[in-house]
Design a protein around this motif. Structure first.
Motif, PDB file in Angstrom:
ATOM      1  N   ASP A 536      67.023  37.912  20.801  1.00 24.26           N
ATOM      2  CA  ASP A 536      67.966  36.924  19.972  1.00 24.26           C
ATOM      3  C   ASP A 536      68.262  37.300  18.612  1.00 24.26           C
ATOM      4  O   ASP A 536      69.288  37.356  17.978  1.00 24.26           O
ATOM      5  CB  ASP A 536      67.611  35.670  19.999  1.00 24.26           C
ATOM      6  CG  ASP A 536      67.839  35.013  21.372  1.00 24.26           C
ATOM      7  OD1 ASP A 536      68.382  35.565  22.179  1.00 24.26           O
ATOM      8  OD2 ASP A 536      67.137  34.016  21.796  1.00 24.26           O
ATOM      9  N   VAL A 537      67.120  37.708  17.642  1.00 23.46           N
ATOM     10  CA  VAL A 537      67.336  38.291  16.486  1.00 23.46           C
ATOM     11  C   VAL A 537      67.904  39.557  16.215  1.00 23.46           C
ATOM     12  O   VAL A 537      68.727  39.813  15.402  1.00 23.46           O
ATOM     13  CB  VAL A 537      65.867  38.540  15.873  1.00 23.46           C
ATOM     14  CG1 VAL A 537      65.510  38.936  14.373  1.00 23.46           C
ATOM     15  CG2 VAL A 537      65.099  37.002  15.736  1.00 23.46           C
ATOM     16  N   PHE A 538      67.711  40.376  17.165  1.00 20.42           N
ATOM     17  CA  PHE A 538      68.261  41.801  17.019  1.00 20.42           C
ATOM     18  C   PHE A 538      69.703  41.400  17.470  1.00 20.42           C
ATOM     19  O   PHE A 538      70.570  42.378  16.819  1.00 20.42           O
ATOM     20  CB  PHE A 538      67.675  42.688  18.141  1.00 20.42           C
ATOM     21  CG  PHE A 538      66.255  43.106  17.837  1.00 20.42           C
ATOM     22  CD1 PHE A 538      66.034  43.651  16.171  1.00 20.42           C
ATOM     23  CD2 PHE A 538      65.093  43.019  18.497  1.00 20.42           C
ATOM     24  CE1 PHE A 538      64.827  44.064  16.179  1.00 20.42           C
ATOM     25  CE2 PHE A 538      63.916  43.134  18.062  1.00 20.42           C
ATOM     26  CZ  PHE A 538      63.698  44.018  16.941  1.00 20.42           C
ATOM     27  N   GLU A 539      69.984  40.691  18.351  1.00 23.01           N
ATOM     28  CA  GLU A 539      71.582  40.619  18.493  1.00 23.01           C
ATOM     29  C   GLU A 539      72.302  39.760  17.655  1.00 23.01           C
ATOM     30  O   GLU A 539      73.330  40.195  17.169  1.00 23.01           O
ATOM     31  CB  GLU A 539      71.674  39.806  20.141  1.00 23.01           C
ATOM     32  CG  GLU A 539      73.038  39.596  20.421  1.00 23.01           C
ATOM     33  CD  GLU A 539      73.969  40.730  20.679  1.00 23.01           C
ATOM     34  OE1 GLU A 539      75.188  40.479  21.043  1.00 23.01           O
ATOM     35  OE2 GLU A 539      73.500  41.898  20.579  1.00 23.01           O
ATOM     36  N   ALA A 540      71.694  38.726  16.977  1.00 19.68           N
ATOM     37  CA  ALA A 540      72.109  38.241  15.824  1.00 19.68           C
ATOM     38  C   ALA A 540      72.461  39.245  14.655  1.00 19.68           C
ATOM     39  O   ALA A 540      73.384  39.351  13.913  1.00 19.68           O
ATOM     40  CB  ALA A 540      71.487  37.162  15.353  1.00 19.68           C
ATOM     41  N   TRP A 541      71.403  40.106  14.338  1.00 21.53           N
ATOM     42  CA  TRP A 541      71.657  41.320  13.524  1.00 21.53           C
ATOM     43  C   TRP A 541      72.938  42.120  13.650  1.00 21.53           C
ATOM     44  O   TRP A 541      73.732  42.333  12.868  1.00 21.53           O
ATOM     45  CB  TRP A 541      70.301  42.355  13.483  1.00 21.53           C
ATOM     46  CG  TRP A 541      70.224  43.009  12.532  1.00 21.53           C
ATOM     47  CD1 TRP A 541      70.483  43.248  11.275  1.00 21.53           C
ATOM     48  CD2 TRP A 541      69.281  44.327  12.683  1.00 21.53           C
ATOM     49  NE1 TRP A 541      70.157  44.283  10.735  1.00 21.53           N
ATOM     50  CE2 TRP A 541      69.498  44.931  11.424  1.00 21.53           C
ATOM     51  CE3 TRP A 541      68.551  44.783  13.971  1.00 21.53           C
ATOM     52  CZ2 TRP A 541      68.998  46.205  11.330  1.00 21.53           C
ATOM     53  CZ3 TRP A 541      67.653  45.935  13.710  1.00 21.53           C
ATOM     54  CH2 TRP A 541      67.908  46.826  12.242  1.00 21.53           C
ATOM     55  N   ARG A 542      73.016  42.606  15.071  1.00 18.15           N
ATOM     56  CA  ARG A 542      74.126  43.352  15.593  1.00 18.15           C
ATOM     57  C   ARG A 542      75.478  42.601  15.314  1.00 18.15           C
ATOM     58  O   ARG A 542      76.425  43.198  14.451  1.00 18.15           O
ATOM     59  CB  ARG A 542      74.068  43.781  16.982  1.00 18.15           C
ATOM     60  CG  ARG A 542      75.182  44.610  17.523  1.00 18.15           C
ATOM     61  CD  ARG A 542      75.259  44.956  18.815  1.00 18.15           C
ATOM     62  NE  ARG A 542      75.677  43.623  19.693  1.00 18.15           N
ATOM     63  CZ  ARG A 542      76.980  43.267  19.615  1.00 18.15           C
ATOM     64  NH1 ARG A 542      77.690  44.002  19.064  1.00 18.15           N
ATOM     65  NH2 ARG A 542      77.308  42.367  20.240  1.00 18.15           N
ATOM     66  N   LEU A 543      75.532  41.335  15.542  1.00 17.37           N
ATOM     67  CA  LEU A 543      76.742  40.561  15.418  1.00 17.37           C
ATOM     68  C   LEU A 543      77.111  40.530  13.935  1.00 17.37           C
ATOM     69  O   LEU A 543      78.305  40.438  13.562  1.00 17.37           O
ATOM     70  CB  LEU A 543      76.623  39.152  16.112  1.00 17.37           C
ATOM     71  CG  LEU A 543      76.624  39.164  17.436  1.00 17.37           C
ATOM     72  CD1 LEU A 543      76.134  38.005  18.267  1.00 17.37           C
ATOM     73  CD2 LEU A 543      77.993  39.380  18.028  1.00 17.37           C
ATOM     74  N   LEU A 544      76.282  40.418  12.815  1.00 20.63           N
ATOM     75  CA  LEU A 544      76.315  40.076  11.702  1.00 20.63           C
ATOM     76  C   LEU A 544      77.075  41.175  11.132  1.00 20.63           C
ATOM     77  O   LEU A 544      78.013  41.458  10.402  1.00 20.63           O
ATOM     78  CB  LEU A 544      75.079  39.636  10.830  1.00 20.63           C
ATOM     79  CG  LEU A 544      74.867  37.950  10.941  1.00 20.63           C
ATOM     80  CD1 LEU A 544      73.562  37.881  10.217  1.00 20.63           C
ATOM     81  CD2 LEU A 544      75.960  37.159  10.525  1.00 20.63           C
ATOM     82  N   LEU A 545      76.501  42.248  11.561  1.00 24.16           N
ATOM     83  CA  LEU A 545      76.842  43.590  11.021  1.00 24.16           C
ATOM     84  C   LEU A 545      78.456  43.769  11.429  1.00 24.16           C
ATOM     85  O   LEU A 545      79.179  44.620  10.813  1.00 24.16           O
ATOM     86  CB  LEU A 545      76.117  44.786  11.504  1.00 24.16           C
ATOM     87  CG  LEU A 545      74.823  45.160  10.599  1.00 24.16           C
ATOM     88  CD1 LEU A 545      73.836  45.908  11.331  1.00 24.16           C
ATOM     89  CD2 LEU A 545      75.126  45.845   9.244  1.00 24.16           C
ATOM     90  N   ALA A 546      78.620  43.491  12.532  1.00 26.73           N
ATOM     91  CA  ALA A 546      79.978  43.603  13.275  1.00 26.73           C
ATOM     92  C   ALA A 546      81.139  42.851  12.248  1.00 26.73           C
ATOM     93  O   ALA A 546      82.088  43.108  12.381  1.00 26.73           O
ATOM     94  CB  ALA A 546      80.071  43.128  14.693  1.00 26.73           C
ATOM     95  N   THR A 547      80.662  41.647  11.712  1.00 26.97           N
ATOM     96  CA  THR A 547      81.637  41.021  10.849  1.00 26.97           C
ATOM     97  C   THR A 547      81.753  41.344   9.445  1.00 26.97           C
ATOM     98  O   THR A 547      82.329  40.866   8.533  1.00 26.97           O
ATOM     99  CB  THR A 547      81.255  39.400  10.860  1.00 26.97           C
ATOM    100  OG1 THR A 547      79.903  39.534  10.256  1.00 26.97           O
ATOM    101  CG2 THR A 547      81.100  38.760  12.013  1.00 26.97           C
ATOM    102  N   THR A 548      81.078  42.590   9.018  1.00 26.44           N
ATOM    103  CA  THR A 548      80.794  43.102   7.718  1.00 26.44           C
ATOM    104  C   THR A 548      82.545  43.314   7.113  1.00 26.44           C
ATOM    105  O   THR A 548      82.886  42.976   6.032  1.00 26.44           O
ATOM    106  CB  THR A 548      80.083  44.332   7.701  1.00 26.44           C
ATOM    107  OG1 THR A 548      80.110  45.002   8.425  1.00 26.44           O
ATOM    108  CG2 THR A 548      78.793  43.811   7.477  1.00 26.44           C
TER     109      THR A 548
END
Length: 738
Positions: A536-548
């Motif tokens: 869940d942490v790694f996926e949240a990391w990926r999603l935040l990077l996707a919104t940059t």
């Protein structure tokens, strides 16, 4: 307990601090208007009209605010029964009508134009008398080096979040110095007694003396100045500052001046020997007890005035010399009687940490002795760790004494994503509904601030809610939208993942202390289990990077991206540590070299580089606070060393090692990384030479590195370097688990 007794106990506390003249109302309204100007700027602030009207709370006696107006050409009208209530109403308007966000890491304050109208007049009353803030330890872990500018921002944050009861403990050592000199102690004896600035919290609670001291003369002068400004600003909002009182601990030198004095030397604390702990506690029946207690409080209140609530902790994390209820009652009564000798209206604020910290000692008879030694309504107990280990349940609501349901949450000011949001959300309402509940408030009592801001936003909001937030998923999504200034699906999904993972700890194992292998002295016995699914942490990391592309301009987003990247790196350290340990135990040298090389020579340096891109994660910024508080280079060096000790060894020989760990650029590169490199090297050497790994020898060797870091005088950057988004992406592309 009879309900009438409960009501009587609450009645006194409900009245404490109430009332005030029309002059007070005008002063508090002006304070909120000035806050508005600091927050928004003079021109936007002029679009708000603030008033303070005690009559708003006439029926309930509880803080109330009223919002109205706004819309094209109309001013927004904010009224409150106190300045704090008005500020809380203002914050409600900015949050819920304007989509704004105020936080420690920075604020998002893009106001819609024209200001949105309040469709119909909105009136809100808090369900409790108090919203409390601070822990005695916060003064040392977070506030120790603050100047007035930083205190001003914090008091503004407190007012906006509706805080109306808070510790104000700066400057007390200057008052104690006057008292001790008047009693006949020498200046050198006093200097020898006080701890250094970074350890004053534990000196104040009797846990420590001398360690990290002495306090320079300039320290006393600057803290007196600060305390006057802190108190003036708190009172201008209608807050109640809690002043310190005498808890019974005295310097050993008192026995020189008064050879007949009856004192007990307490046991050691925190792995310190008696050179720095084992405080001297005055016997409750000794005639010097009321003399010293009243001397201090009289001198303190003459200097600073009073709002009649005082804090004192006699047995914080220290076992009393006797478990006899008669002794515990006498010790408690002695502290209270010294207060009322000076201030007949005194209310004692007691941290209830002692009851849950040593439950085997504090049985029903012992707890009852303390709670019954002070008249009901004159002892206000902080149920300090109620989100995890509530004491009110097993003490029948503190046997009729009023209490505040507190969320402690953070230990030592650690970084690390953590929270118990579901439990926090339900806790205050459950405590209010407890049979014969004597709950009179909610509180935030972290040991350190400046992290996990979502947790504090929820807790502050609960201080004004009668019921729990109905849908935490929706709440956290709106939190993200306000924080970043707009709705973004990936960011919302990321926050929902964080809510169900790192922010959803439950049960008594949720201490909130970061025990990641990253920030601990390495060994082969480190625990890497967590209560959540790391994916869940790694996926949240990926999603935040996707919104940059959409959010990179938001300072709050960049902070959160770095914080989640830091958390992901922390999870990766646990993974590679597991690989290192398995390879060593299986005697697989190649695998050990590979995993150890990634961990100690690639991942940690990469994490340090990401942290270095944000001034809020710089060791240099942290240490510079200490240096700026000094008046000479020698003093700056002394203060900086105090700060380095607190972050790492905590005591001269690692007495409370890494308790106050932080993940800061510079600390990762020059403290944590060398430890891991030494550990990996020692394991490799063990396999190559076919000899067992000796943890004791490693500890001796690594202590040399740790001590060298503390004693080093290297200056660290105070300005960020590199782009957070680019560096986070680079780390992600290399390490994201596929």
């Amino acid at each position: 307990m009879e309900e009438v007794t409960v009501v009587a106990a609450l009645g006194f506390l409900l009245l404490a601090g109430a009332g005030g003249s029309a002059g007070d109302e005008a002063r508090e309204a002006a304070a909120v208007q000035a806050l508005l100007a600091r927050l928004l700027g003079p021109r936007p602030a002029a679009d708000f009209s603030v008033s303070v009207e005690r009559s708003l709370a006439a029926e309930s006696g509880l803080d109330t605010y009223r919002l109205s107006g706004g819309g094209a050409g109309a001013r927004v009208r904010v009224a409150g029964s106190t300045g704090v209530a008005a500020a809380a109403g203002l914050h409600r308007y900015l949050r819920d009508f304007c989509g704004c966000h105020v936080a420690w890491s920075g604020s998002q304050l893009r106001l819609p134009r024209p200001l949105p109208a309040v469709p119909e007049e909105l009136t809100e009353a808090t369900p409790n008398r108090y919203r409390y803030y601070q822990n005695v330890c916060t003064q040392s872990y977070s506030f120790v080096w603050w100047d007035w500018a930083r205190w001003e921002r914090e008091i503004d944050w407190m007012a906006l979040n509706g805080i109306n009861l808070a510790l104000a403990w700066s400057g007390q050592e200057a008052i104690w110095q006057r008292v001790y000199l008047a009693l006949g102690l020498t200046q050198s004896e006093i200097d020898e007694y006080f701890t250094g600035p970074a350890f004053l919290a534990w000196g104040r609670m009797g846990n420590l003396h001398s360690w990290g001291g002495p306090l320079p003369r300039s320290w006393h002068l600057k803290q007196l100045y600060l305390q006057h400004r802190i108190l003036d600003r708190m009172r201008s909002f209608g807050m109640i500052p809690v002043l310190p009182a005498f808890a019974g601990h005295v310097p050993k030198a008192v026995t020189r001046v008064f050879p007949q004095v009856n004192v007990t030397q307490m046991g050691s604390w925190g792995h310190f020997n008696c050179s720095y702990s084992c405080s001297f506690l005055l016997a409750p029946g000794d005639p010097m007890f009321p003399i010293i207690g009243s001397l201090f409080l009289r001198e303190l209140t003459t200097e600073f005035g009073t709002d009649h609530i005082y804090g004192a902790d006699t047995f914080n994390e220290m076992q009393p010399p006797s478990s006899e209820p008669s002794y515990l009652a006498a010790a408690t009564a002695a502290v209270y009687e010294a207060m009322i000798t000076v201030d007949p209206d005194a209310v004692w604020l007691l941290q209830g940490w002692l009851f849950q910290h040593q439950p085997q000692f504090w049985g029903p008879a012992q707890v009852g002795a303390v709670l019954g030694a002070v008249p009901r309504g004159h002892l206000l107990v902080l149920d300090l760790f109620a989100e995890t280990q509530p004491v009110y349940i097993r003490t029948a609501s503190f046997q009729g004494q009023p209490f505040i349901w507190c969320m402690l949450h953070n230990f030592g000011g650690n970084h690390g994503l953590f929270g118990t949001l579901e439990t926090v959300n339900q806790g205050p309402a459950a405590a209010r509904l407890f049979p014969n509940s004597t709950m009179v408030g909610t509180g935030m009592a972290p040991e350190g601030i400046g992290q996990n801001e979502v947790v504090y936003a929820l807790m502050a909001e609960l201080g004004w809610r009668k019921d729990p937030v109905p849908d935490l998923g929706a709440w956290v999504a709106s939190f993200a939208a306000r924080r970043y200034g707009g709705i973004h699906q990936d960011a919302e999904t990321a926050w929902r993942l964080l809510l169900r993972s790192v922010y959803n700890c439950s049960g008594e194992s949720c201490s909130g202390h970061n025990r990641s292998p990253l920030v601990k002295r390495p060994s082969l016995q480190m625990n890497t289990t967590v209560w959540y699914n790391r994916s869940d942490v790694f996926e949240a990391w990926r999603l935040l990077l996707a919104t940059t592309p959409a959010l990179a301009a938001s300072p709050a987003f960049r902070y959160d991206l770095l914080d989640v990247t830091r958390q992901a790196a922390q999870e990766l350290v646990s993974f590679y540590y597991g690989e290192v340990r398995t390879a060593y135990l299986n005697k697989e040298l190649v695998h050990l070299l590979r995993a150890g090389g990634v961990l100690a020579y690639e991942l940690l340096p990469a994490l340090d580089e990401v942290l270095a891109s944000d001034s809020r994660f710089l060791l240099g910024s942290w240490l510079e606070q200490a240096r700026v508080a000094a008046v000479s280079e020698a003093e700056a060096h002394f203060f900086e060393q105090n700060s380095r000790y607190q972050l790492t060894l905590w005591g001269p020989v690692g007495n409370i090692l890494d308790y106050a760990n932080k993940q800061l650029a510079g600390l990762v590169s020059d403290y944590y990384t060398p430890r891991w490199q030494l550990f990996v090297g020692a394991l490799v050497e063990s396999l190559v030479q076919d000899v067992p790994f000796q943890q004791r020898q490693f500890d001796e060797n690594v202590f040399q590195l740790e001590q060298a870091f503390v004693l080093n005088t290297r200056r660290y950057p105070t300005q960020p370097k590199g782009d957070t988004v680019d560096l986070a992406k680079r780390l992600f592309l290399k390490y994201y688990p596929r």
